[in-house]
Structure formats: C-alpha cells, structure tokens
Scaffold this active site. Structure first.
Site, PDB file in Angstrom:
ATOM      1  N   GLY A 156      -8.886   1.869  -7.776  1.00  0.00           N
ATOM      2  CA  GLY A 156      -9.165   0.472  -8.121  1.00  0.00           C
ATOM      3  C   GLY A 156     -10.245  -0.039  -7.179  1.00  0.00           C
ATOM      4  O   GLY A 156     -11.125   0.717  -6.770  1.00  0.00           O
ATOM      5  N   THR A 236      -2.647   2.925   3.201  1.00  0.00           N
ATOM      6  CA  THR A 236      -2.891   1.506   3.493  1.00  0.00           C
ATOM      7  C   THR A 236      -2.469   0.665   2.291  1.00  0.00           C
ATOM      8  O   THR A 236      -2.925  -0.456   2.132  1.00  0.00           O
ATOM      9  CB  THR A 236      -4.391   1.228   3.789  1.00  0.00           C
ATOM     10  OG1 THR A 236      -5.160   1.674   2.665  1.00  0.00           O
ATOM     11  CG2 THR A 236      -4.868   1.921   5.049  1.00  0.00           C
ATOM     12  N   SER A 237      -1.602   1.232   1.415  1.00  0.00           N
ATOM     13  CA  SER A 237      -1.218   0.461   0.216  1.00  0.00           C
ATOM     14  C   SER A 237       0.058  -0.336   0.490  1.00  0.00           C
ATOM     15  O   SER A 237      -0.006  -1.457   0.997  1.00  0.00           O
ATOM     16  CB  SER A 237      -1.082   1.388  -0.985  1.00  0.00           C
ATOM     17  OG  SER A 237      -0.015   2.302  -0.838  1.00  0.00           O
ATOM     18  N   ARG A 238       1.204   0.266   0.224  1.00  0.00           N
ATOM     19  CA  ARG A 238       2.491  -0.336   0.587  1.00  0.00           C
ATOM     20  C   ARG A 238       3.399   0.796   1.053  1.00  0.00           C
ATOM     21  O   ARG A 238       3.384   1.894   0.463  1.00  0.00           O
ATOM     22  CB  ARG A 238       3.132  -1.046  -0.606  1.00  0.00           C
ATOM     23  CG  ARG A 238       2.517  -2.383  -0.973  1.00  0.00           C
ATOM     24  CD  ARG A 238       2.821  -3.492   0.035  1.00  0.00           C
ATOM     25  NE  ARG A 238       2.253  -4.766  -0.366  1.00  0.00           N
ATOM     26  CZ  ARG A 238       1.060  -5.243   0.009  1.00  0.00           C
ATOM     27  NH1 ARG A 238       0.296  -4.523   0.815  1.00  0.00           N
ATOM     28  NH2 ARG A 238       0.638  -6.416  -0.409  1.00  0.00           N
ATOM     29  N   GLU A 267       9.079  -3.168   7.712  1.00  0.00           N
ATOM     30  CA  GLU A 267       8.093  -3.788   8.607  1.00  0.00           C
ATOM     31  C   GLU A 267       8.699  -5.040   9.228  1.00  0.00           C
ATOM     32  O   GLU A 267       9.348  -5.794   8.510  1.00  0.00           O
ATOM     33  CB  GLU A 267       6.830  -4.147   7.828  1.00  0.00           C
ATOM     34  CG  GLU A 267       6.104  -2.911   7.305  1.00  0.00           C
ATOM     35  CD  GLU A 267       4.869  -3.232   6.459  1.00  0.00           C
ATOM     36  OE1 GLU A 267       4.506  -4.424   6.347  1.00  0.00           O
ATOM     37  OE2 GLU A 267       4.279  -2.298   5.927  1.00  0.00           O
ATOM     38  N   HIS A 286       0.135  -3.010   9.760  1.00  0.00           N
ATOM     39  CA  HIS A 286      -0.236  -3.686   8.507  1.00  0.00           C
ATOM     40  C   HIS A 286      -1.430  -4.643   8.712  1.00  0.00           C
ATOM     41  O   HIS A 286      -1.316  -5.853   8.489  1.00  0.00           O
ATOM     42  CB  HIS A 286       0.965  -4.434   7.907  1.00  0.00           C
ATOM     43  CG  HIS A 286       0.816  -4.659   6.434  1.00  0.00           C
ATOM     44  ND1 HIS A 286       1.864  -4.672   5.561  1.00  0.00           N
ATOM     45  CD2 HIS A 286      -0.287  -4.879   5.668  1.00  0.00           C
ATOM     46  CE1 HIS A 286       1.436  -4.898   4.328  1.00  0.00           C
ATOM     47  NE2 HIS A 286       0.113  -5.028   4.376  1.00  0.00           N
TER      48      HIS A 286
HETATM   49  P1  NAD Z   1      -6.476  -2.560  -7.759  1.00  0.00           P
HETATM   50  O1  NAD Z   1      -5.572  -3.183  -8.768  1.00  0.00           O
HETATM   51  O2  NAD Z   1      -7.939  -2.845  -7.843  1.00  0.00           O
HETATM   52  O3  NAD Z   1      -6.295  -0.965  -7.766  1.00  0.00           O
HETATM   53  C1  NAD Z   1      -5.074  -0.330  -7.933  1.00  0.00           C
HETATM   54  C2  NAD Z   1      -5.308   0.958  -8.728  1.00  0.00           C
HETATM   55  O4  NAD Z   1      -4.067   1.666  -8.802  1.00  0.00           O
HETATM   56  C3  NAD Z   1      -5.762   0.693 -10.181  1.00  0.00           C
HETATM   57  O5  NAD Z   1      -6.909   1.463 -10.479  1.00  0.00           O
HETATM   58  C4  NAD Z   1      -4.558   1.106 -11.011  1.00  0.00           C
HETATM   59  O6  NAD Z   1      -4.909   1.627 -12.289  1.00  0.00           O
HETATM   60  C5  NAD Z   1      -3.935   2.174 -10.128  1.00  0.00           C
HETATM   61  N1  NAD Z   1      -2.521   2.406 -10.430  1.00  0.00           N
HETATM   62  C6  NAD Z   1      -1.558   1.506 -10.737  1.00  0.00           C
HETATM   63  N2  NAD Z   1      -0.381   2.110 -10.962  1.00  0.00           N
HETATM   64  C7  NAD Z   1      -0.600   3.454 -10.797  1.00  0.00           C
HETATM   65  C8  NAD Z   1       0.225   4.599 -10.895  1.00  0.00           C
HETATM   66  N3  NAD Z   1       1.508   4.501 -11.247  1.00  0.00           N
HETATM   67  N4  NAD Z   1      -0.342   5.804 -10.661  1.00  0.00           N
HETATM   68  C9  NAD Z   1      -1.652   5.914 -10.346  1.00  0.00           C
HETATM   69  N5  NAD Z   1      -2.489   4.855 -10.232  1.00  0.00           N
HETATM   70  C10 NAD Z   1      -1.962   3.639 -10.455  1.00  0.00           C
HETATM   71  O7  NAD Z   1      -5.889  -2.987  -6.344  1.00  0.00           O
HETATM   72  P2  NAD Z   1      -6.652  -3.021  -4.933  1.00  0.00           P
HETATM   73  O8  NAD Z   1      -7.262  -4.357  -4.736  1.00  0.00           O
HETATM   74  O9  NAD Z   1      -7.494  -1.808  -4.799  1.00  0.00           O
HETATM   75  O10 NAD Z   1      -5.369  -2.949  -3.946  1.00  0.00           O
HETATM   76  C11 NAD Z   1      -4.484  -1.854  -4.011  1.00  0.00           C
HETATM   77  C12 NAD Z   1      -3.238  -2.130  -3.200  1.00  0.00           C
HETATM   78  O11 NAD Z   1      -3.535  -2.042  -1.825  1.00  0.00           O
HETATM   79  C13 NAD Z   1      -2.641  -3.531  -3.367  1.00  0.00           C
HETATM   80  O12 NAD Z   1      -1.784  -3.619  -4.486  1.00  0.00           O
HETATM   81  C14 NAD Z   1      -1.900  -3.750  -2.065  1.00  0.00           C
HETATM   82  O13 NAD Z   1      -0.551  -3.412  -2.206  1.00  0.00           O
HETATM   83  C15 NAD Z   1      -2.587  -2.809  -1.097  1.00  0.00           C
HETATM   84  N6  NAD Z   1      -3.293  -3.508  -0.002  1.00  0.00           N
HETATM   85  C16 NAD Z   1      -2.881  -3.335   1.274  1.00  0.00           C
HETATM   86  C17 NAD Z   1      -3.556  -3.940   2.318  1.00  0.00           C
HETATM   87  C18 NAD Z   1      -3.144  -3.752   3.739  1.00  0.00           C
HETATM   88  O14 NAD Z   1      -3.198  -4.703   4.512  1.00  0.00           O
HETATM   89  N7  NAD Z   1      -2.756  -2.577   4.159  1.00  0.00           N
HETATM   90  C19 NAD Z   1      -4.670  -4.757   2.054  1.00  0.00           C
HETATM   91  C20 NAD Z   1      -5.063  -4.916   0.728  1.00  0.00           C
HETATM   92  C21 NAD Z   1      -4.369  -4.280  -0.295  1.00  0.00           C
END
Ligand code: NAD
Length: 335
Positions: A156, A236-238, A267, A286
């Site tokens: 994404g 860095t996702s969740r 956390e 985080h």
């Molecule tokens: P985004 O929606 O642009 O990208 C997410 C991608 O994951 C999309 O391309 C989607 O198709 C894909 N996806 C969804 N479900 C899936 C699955 N089951 N299998 C494979 N791919 C799948 O989101 P983003 O803006 O890139 O952010 C991603 C995530 O990062 C956020 O949801 C958030 O939880 C996390 N995040 C964490 C921090 C941090 O402080 N560590 C900061 C920002 C975002």
C-alpha cells in the site's frame, strides 16, 4: 450552538487550536490515555471524538454517545475502532492516511539497516566498555542490505514508499498483497509473489498490512520456518500481525537471523519480555510516524476531517465511505 468534541489525550497544539475555532472542545490534556469508563463518562453529550490508537472505540463506547457523528483518529490504522458498528450507527470515521507514509517507511528502512548491520548492538558494546579490539577481521559481522532481496507484505502507501527507498539500495524487490499493483510493479520493476514464495526468497521481509481478522498472526510458525536462516523480519505495521511466541522461537533457534520491531502484541512491551534479552532484535517503541512534522500534520489532518464532517462536507480522509448512505452529510451540518 457549537458542536462539542472530546479530545481523549494530549495532541499537538495546532490541532487543538483548529478544533477550537469551530467547536467547543473538552480537552483532556494528559499524556496517558483515559480508561474506557472515563471515555464513556465524557462522551454522553458530544458530537465528535478525537482519539488515538490507544483508545478502543468499540460498540459499548459508541453506544454511550447518542449524538455522536464523527470519530477522528490520529492514526492511519483503524483497528481500534469497530468500523462496522460505527458505520451501522451512522458515525463517520476519519483517519490520517498518506501524511505519515514517508516517515514510517524511513523507520522501516532504518530497522532493516540497524538489524542487519548490528548498529544498536555496536552502540551498546561501546557504552558498556566492551570494545576491546580497535578493529578485527571477524568482529561484529552482519548482513549486507545493498543488492539483497526485499519482500514487502502489503504494497500500500507505506509498502510502496519502502520499495522506492530500496531501489536506491539496488535491491531486488518482490511483494505480496491481496490486491495486485501493476502500476507500481511497472514503475519500480518489482515482482508479485505468493506469500510462501516471497518468504522463501527474501533476505529482508517487511510487513505493511493493516491489522484485520485476516492479517492477525499472518506471520506465524509455518511462515517463519519458510524464511532463510539469514533473513531479517521487520514489522512496523501492528504487533498482532506477527505471532510473537513463534517469532521468539525462530530468533532463539536460528530459523531466521534477526528482527527489527516497532510494534508488539502488548504495548508498552513488558520490561521482562524475552525479546529484551535477544541480541539479534532491534526494538523501537511504536515510533513509526514519530517525527515533529508528521505528528503535527497527522494531528491537524484528523481535526480537519472532523470539522469537514460537522460542516456537512465529505473529507478526503473518510475511512468508512459507506456511512454516507446511512447518514447523509447534509443532515449533519452544524457549522
Ligand atoms: P494502506 O492501506 O495504504 O496499505 C495496506 C496494504 O495492505 C494494502 O495494499 C492492502 O491491499 C494490503 N492488505 C490488506 N489486507 C491484506 C491481507 N490480508 N494480505 C495481504 N495484504 C493485505 O496502508 P498504509 O498507509 O500503507 O499503512 C499500513 C499499516 O501500517 C496501517 O494500517 C497501520 O496499522 C500501520 N502503521 C504503523 C505505523 C507505526 O507507527 N508503526 C505508522 C503508520 C502505519
């Protein structure tokens, strides 16, 4: 009468000031997030809630706020909000997509470098007085990043931003996602692979999916066992996207070489957590989006979304777009 907004905790001033221009703001100016009881106590009469990812907006919370029209969260992830229920109740949810993309991708790349090149371990060695040999041919050897293969799970916004950084390091890049991205495949010359294949061929694996029912423990024992023994996992996702028990085993038993982690199943990470004793793990608290500029912009963007909804306009950071059919925007207009 001005709409009422409850702000759950301390946020950058710029957003509080913006909200105050249009709303009556109940500002809980405290760093620590409120308990569920405290939230419920304070939202009985509000039109909007401004929250962060630490406050659960579940059915019970939403139901305790009969006039609620919009929830704004200072995060792109919305896993702390019961989106289906909010939508059903006609509650708009606005978040902060895009504005934290580059900052979070920077951290993911930083964790790749720090883990592979043992940067934190080296720092610790010096501070603890353990640097005895000025230079030694076999001291603190790590893994190269330049020219290696990067597997991105979730291409994404942040995943693609990481891919652009990796291009500069001449990395071979592959990705797995539930949605194919031919535009980015073409732009960056990257390859789509099924998850299993990606896990087998990658030297670095970085996770960028949202936390959903489908992605909870997406990386578990089976997936970790497919990775190379030299592989480094970055998350860095969740936290719950990775099964931490399995990851611990993988790191201890050498199924993979290391991990760079910004997010955890619990956390803050408990002080006695076994990750803390592992030298091949780099831990950050985080801080994916934690730069001055980005946190200000996130704070402002969530506030702008709330104000737009209360004006009866559709914000570009609306998450649950289907809500428009349940409660039309013109019926909300308060400012
Ligand atoms: P985004 O929606 O642009 O990208 C997410 C991608 O994951 C999309 O391309 C989607 O198709 C894909 N996806 C969804 N479900 C899936 C699955 N089951 N299998 C494979 N791919 C799948 O989101 P983003 O803006 O890139 O952010 C991603 C995530 O990062 C956020 O949801 C958030 O939880 C996390 N995040 C964490 C921090 C941090 O402080 N560590 C900061 C920002 C975002």
């Amino acid at each position: 009468m001005k709409p009422i907004v409850y702000v759950t905790r301390t946020i950058p001033e710029v957003a509080v000031n913006l909200l105050r221009n249009y709303c009556e703001v109940i500002y809980r100016n405290e760093l620590v997030p409120p308990s569920k009881e405290e939230i419920i106590e304070n939202i009985r009469n509000v039109d909007a809630i401004y929250c962060t990812l630490n406050e659960k907006m579940d059915r019970e919370v939403i139901d305790s706020s009969p006039k609620l029209k919009v929830i704004g969260t200072m995060s792109v992830g919305v896993d702390h909000i019961d989106i289906d229920y909010a939508t059903k109740r006609g509650v708009y949810v606005v978040h902060t997509p895009g504005v934290l993309t580059e900052t979070t991708a920077d951290l993911a790349f930083g964790l790749m470098l720090a883990t592979a090149r043992r940067i934190v371990e080296g720092d610790r060695m010096i501070r603890e007085g353990r640097w005895k040999l000025a230079w030694a041919p076999t001291m603190m050897l790590g893994h190269d990043v330049y020219g290696k293969t990067l597997g991105i799970i979730g291409l994404g916004r942040i995943g693609a931003a990481l891919a652009r950084r990796a291009k500069g390091f001449n990395m071979k890049i592959c990705y797995y996602d539930v949605v194919r991205r031919p535009d980015i495949e073409k732009e960056l010359g990257i390859e789509y692979l099924e998850l299993e294949e990606l896990l087998k061929v990658s030297d670095f694996i970085s996770i960028h999916v949202p936390l959903t029912a489908e992605t909870r423990h997406l990386i578990s024992e089976k997936e970790l066992r497919l990775m190379k023994p030299t592989a480094i996992l970055v998350n860095t996702s969740r936290g719950p996207v990775v099964d931490e028990k399995a990851l611990l085993k993988a790191l201890k038993e050498g199924w993979i070489a290391g991990a760079g982690l910004d997010v955890f199943e619990e956390e803050p990470l408990p002080h006695d957590h076994p990750f803390i004793d592992l030298p091949n793990v780099v831990l950050t608290p985080h801080i994916g989006s934690a730069s001055h500029d980005t946190r200000n912009r996130m704070a402002e963007y969530a506030a702008e979304g709330i104000i737009k909804v209360l004006r009866g306009e559709e914000p570009d950071n609306l998450y649950n777009r289907e809500v428009v059919k349940i409660r039309p925007l013109h019926s909300i207009r308060m400012i």
